[in-house]
Design an enzyme around this catalytic site. Structure first.
Site, PDB file in Angstrom:
ATOM      1  N   GLY A  14      46.037  45.184  49.271  1.00 10.63           N
ATOM      2  CA  GLY A  14      46.704  43.915  48.928  1.00 10.63           C
ATOM      3  C   GLY A  14      48.223  44.031  49.002  1.00 10.63           C
ATOM      4  NE  ARG A  18      48.573  36.847  41.853  1.00 16.01           N
ATOM      5  CZ  ARG A  18      47.495  37.159  41.127  1.00 16.01           C
ATOM      6  NH1 ARG A  18      47.373  36.680  39.892  1.00 16.01           N
ATOM      7  NH2 ARG A  18      46.556  37.948  41.610  1.00 16.01           N
ATOM      8  CD  GLN A  78      40.125  44.994  53.507  1.00 17.96           C
ATOM      9  OE1 GLN A  78      41.054  45.157  52.709  1.00 17.96           O
ATOM     10  NE2 GLN A  78      39.085  44.233  53.229  1.00 17.96           N
ATOM     11  CB  THR A  84      36.424  44.306  46.416  1.00 13.61           C
ATOM     12  OG1 THR A  84      35.458  43.364  45.941  1.00 13.61           O
ATOM     13  CG2 THR A  84      37.763  43.968  45.794  1.00 13.61           C
TER      14      THR A  84
HETATM   15  C1  UD1 Z   1      38.260  41.881  41.073  1.00 16.84           C
HETATM   16  C2  UD1 Z   1      36.766  41.867  40.773  1.00 16.84           C
HETATM   17  C3  UD1 Z   1      36.546  41.214  39.405  1.00 16.84           C
HETATM   18  C4  UD1 Z   1      37.324  41.952  38.346  1.00 16.84           C
HETATM   19  C5  UD1 Z   1      38.797  42.039  38.718  1.00 16.84           C
HETATM   20  C6  UD1 Z   1      39.511  42.959  37.765  1.00 16.84           C
HETATM   21  C7  UD1 Z   1      35.652  41.639  42.934  1.00 16.84           C
HETATM   22  C8  UD1 Z   1      34.937  40.716  43.828  1.00 16.84           C
HETATM   23  N1  UD1 Z   1      36.097  41.119  41.804  1.00 16.84           N
HETATM   24  O1  UD1 Z   1      38.695  40.544  41.189  1.00 16.84           O
HETATM   25  O2  UD1 Z   1      35.172  41.219  39.093  1.00 16.84           O
HETATM   26  O3  UD1 Z   1      37.179  41.289  37.095  1.00 16.84           O
HETATM   27  O4  UD1 Z   1      38.962  42.584  40.046  1.00 16.84           O
HETATM   28  O5  UD1 Z   1      40.903  42.940  37.991  1.00 16.84           O
HETATM   29  O6  UD1 Z   1      35.775  42.816  43.235  1.00 16.84           O
HETATM   30  N2  UD1 Z   1      41.457  44.440  47.966  1.00 16.84           N
HETATM   31  C9  UD1 Z   1      41.477  44.993  49.207  1.00 16.84           C
HETATM   32  N3  UD1 Z   1      40.953  44.295  50.238  1.00 16.84           N
HETATM   33  C10 UD1 Z   1      40.393  43.065  50.087  1.00 16.84           C
HETATM   34  C11 UD1 Z   1      40.380  42.507  48.814  1.00 16.84           C
HETATM   35  C12 UD1 Z   1      40.911  43.218  47.752  1.00 16.84           C
HETATM   36  O7  UD1 Z   1      41.976  46.122  49.389  1.00 16.84           O
HETATM   37  O8  UD1 Z   1      39.920  42.507  51.085  1.00 16.84           O
HETATM   38  C13 UD1 Z   1      42.023  45.199  46.852  1.00 16.84           C
HETATM   39  C14 UD1 Z   1      43.240  44.495  46.270  1.00 16.84           C
HETATM   40  O9  UD1 Z   1      44.441  44.975  46.872  1.00 16.84           O
HETATM   41  C15 UD1 Z   1      43.166  44.886  44.796  1.00 16.84           C
HETATM   42  C16 UD1 Z   1      41.677  45.044  44.543  1.00 16.84           C
HETATM   43  O10 UD1 Z   1      41.086  45.257  45.809  1.00 16.84           O
HETATM   44  O11 UD1 Z   1      43.809  46.101  44.545  1.00 16.84           O
HETATM   45  C17 UD1 Z   1      41.043  43.854  43.822  1.00 16.84           C
HETATM   46  O12 UD1 Z   1      41.135  42.692  44.611  1.00 16.84           O
HETATM   47  P1  UD1 Z   1      41.470  41.273  43.988  1.00 16.84           P
HETATM   48  O13 UD1 Z   1      41.447  40.278  45.086  1.00 16.84           O
HETATM   49  O14 UD1 Z   1      42.710  41.372  43.179  1.00 16.84           O
HETATM   50  O15 UD1 Z   1      40.203  41.043  43.066  1.00 16.84           O
HETATM   51  P2  UD1 Z   1      40.108  40.088  41.816  1.00 16.84           P
HETATM   52  O16 UD1 Z   1      39.926  38.694  42.244  1.00 16.84           O
HETATM   53  O17 UD1 Z   1      41.187  40.402  40.861  1.00 16.84           O
HETATM   54 CA    CA Z   2      43.261  41.604  40.852  1.00 10.62          CA
END
Ligand code: UD1
Ligand code: CA
Length: 452
Positions: A14, A18, A78, A84
């Site tokens: 990510g 923000r 990615q 995730t």
């Molecule tokens: C995620 C969890 C949620 C949890 C929350 C806690 C999922 C679907 N949801 O939600 O259950 O309560 O974290 O903070 O996992 N990332 C990638 N590639 C992607 C998407 C995300 O590397 O395609 C990384 C982001 O950089 C981040 C992490 O994964 O470090 C979490 O992703 P984010 O989109 O912030 O998930 P949340 O919606 O917060």
């Molecule tokens: Ca998050």
């Protein structure tokens, strides 16, 4: 008990919009170390056999930082942020070559403790196929909810946007940390779909997908502080506050006195010995060691420096990289030391700049002494011998050496080496005119009276 080998996958793809920053989010620092560095450190404390870090396209700085903290990590890109589960699959080469446990960590969760990760592996040892790290949220909005049937087993994880009214009332939330001991984790991940509110491939759906195949998911819990996710500068400051609270407590538990702990700022690697007393408002940048019995007076700033046993520093002292202070050294107010070693018992008590050089044991550096280390092009060294006495307001123009036991008369500008036990003076000799001041005053008073 022998455990299967462990692969840790750290998600750091990510950008963190923000944060409103040119710097990728996970490079922002907490306690003087990047959030990614913290997460890789905890992964290594957990004895990961293999490490994979998933970054976004073009995130070379994140790749480099990962390799600083974990030189053997494999870094995967990615291509597109599709959720995730998709992020973990970006590391599929690492997953394919691995049979054993897999632990997934988010790089924006810097406060996790190794003991909690140990609890998660213990849950796998107890028969869980998946362990989910949960916490009771003060405000659960935005988090995935753990749906549990009031037992330690998790039936499903429901993302906030996909949850029903009832499900939203659940306060037990997903931290994002998950551990897997599955026969075919790649199979499970590839069966996860994206039919949800965000059209993303959610790693959290692994619970239901693996559950359908008979694997059980256990919940392990920790405090909310430990899994604080940093998405904004405000949360970065909140994480810093938690980090500092922990670090101050640890220093006190190890036998240091912090008179006003809430005003002392520590780094992830600050080392403080026993019976060190730290007065208010002291900032420790990275790389600082304070040996037993040292006294740090108020309002000091340190980075990459070493303070010897029973030394007395400050108030208002600044130690920059390469300041190495021996036993019983005194460095007083408004003294800056950079890349200088001070031998045992050496003193520089007032208003000095000591840059690039060495000061022998027992030497005394008078008030206002300056090591003139820079000629506008290069830096040069000043070496002051043991037991030497440098008078106040002396400029030592480097490169220059002052022999052991030498005396430098105050106010001198020393440009040539001084032999051991010699006296060096560089100033015009003093002239005195007896009675001059009285005559001068009388003359001026008369002149003023005449002018009316
Ligand atoms: C995620 C969890 C949620 C949890 C929350 C806690 C999922 C679907 N949801 O939600 O259950 O309560 O974290 O903070 O996992 N990332 C990638 N590639 C992607 C998407 C995300 O590397 O395609 C990384 C982001 O950089 C981040 C992490 O994964 O470090 C979490 O992703 P984010 O989109 O912030 O998930 P949340 O919606 O917060
Ligand atoms: Ca998050």
């Amino acid at each position: 008990m022998s455990r299967p080998p462990l692969l840790v996958v750290v998600l750091a793809a990510g950008q963190g919009t923000r944060m409103k920053s040119a710097l990728p989010k996970v490079l922002h620092k907490v306690g003087g170390r990047s959030m990614l560095g913290h997460v890789l450190a905890v992964a290594q404390q957990t004895k990961a056999d293999k490490l994979a870090v998933v970054v976004g396209p073009g995130m070379e700085a994140v790749r480099a930082e990962a390799l600083v903290h974990a030189p053997h990590a494999r870094v995967f890109v990615q291509a597109e942020q599709r959720g995730t589960a998709d992020a973990v699959l970006a590391a599929c080469e690492a997953l394919a070559g691995h049979s054993g446990d897999v632990l997934v960590l988010y790089a924006d969760t810097p406060l996790l403790l190794a003991s909690t990760l140990e609890d998660m592996r213990a849950a796998l040892d107890d028969g869980a196929g998946i362990a989910v790290l949960g916490f009771t949220a003060t405000d659960p909005a935005g988090y995935g909810r753990l749906l549990t049937d009031n037992s330690k087993w998790v039936r499903a994880i429901r993302e906030d946007k996909d949850a029903s009214e009832d499900e939203r009332r659940v306060r037990l939330c997903n931290s994002g940390v998950m551990a897997f001991r599955l026969g075919d984790i790649l199979g499970v991940l590839s069966r996860i779909g994206n039919k949800n509110a965000k059209n993303e491939f959610y790693l959290t759906d692994a619970v239901e997908v693996a559950g359908a195949g008979g694997a059980r998911a256990a919940v392990v819990t920790c405090s909310e502080d430990e899994v604080l996710g940093v998405n904004s500068r405000e949360q970065l400051a909140a994480a810093e506050a938690i980090f500092q609270r922990r670090a101050r407590l640890a220093a006190m538990r190890e036998g240091a006195t912090l008179i006003a702990p809430e005003t002392v700022w520590l780094s992830y690697d600050t080392k403080i010995g026993r019976d060190v007393v730290i007065e208010p408002n002291v900032f420790f940048g990275p790389g600082v060691t304070v040996e037993d019995g040292a006294e740090i007076k108020a309002n000091c700033h340190f980075e990459h420096a070493r303070i010897g046993r029973n030394a007395r520093i400050g108030p208002f002292a600044r130690l920059r990289p390469g300041a190495v202070l021996g036993t019983d050294v005194h460095v007083g107010n408004f003294v800056e030391v950079k890349n200088v070693t001070l031998g045992a018992g050496a003193k520089a008590n007032h208003l000095s700049y000591l840059g690039d050089g060495s000061v022998g044991a027992g030497a005394n550096i008078g008030a206002g002494t300056i090591f003139c280390n820079y000629d506008g092009f290069a830096k040069h060294r000043t070496e002051v011998g043991e037991g030497a006495f440098v008078g106040s307001n002396t400029s030592l123009v480097a490169p220059v050496k002052i022999g052991d036991g030498a005396y430098i008369g105050s106010g001198s500008v020393i440009t040539k080496n001084v032999a051991a036990d010699a006296l060096a003076l560089e100033r015009s000799s003093q002239e005195e005119r007896p009675g001059w001041a009285a005559k001068f005053r009388a003359m001026m008073a008369k002149r003023k009276a005449k002018a009316g």
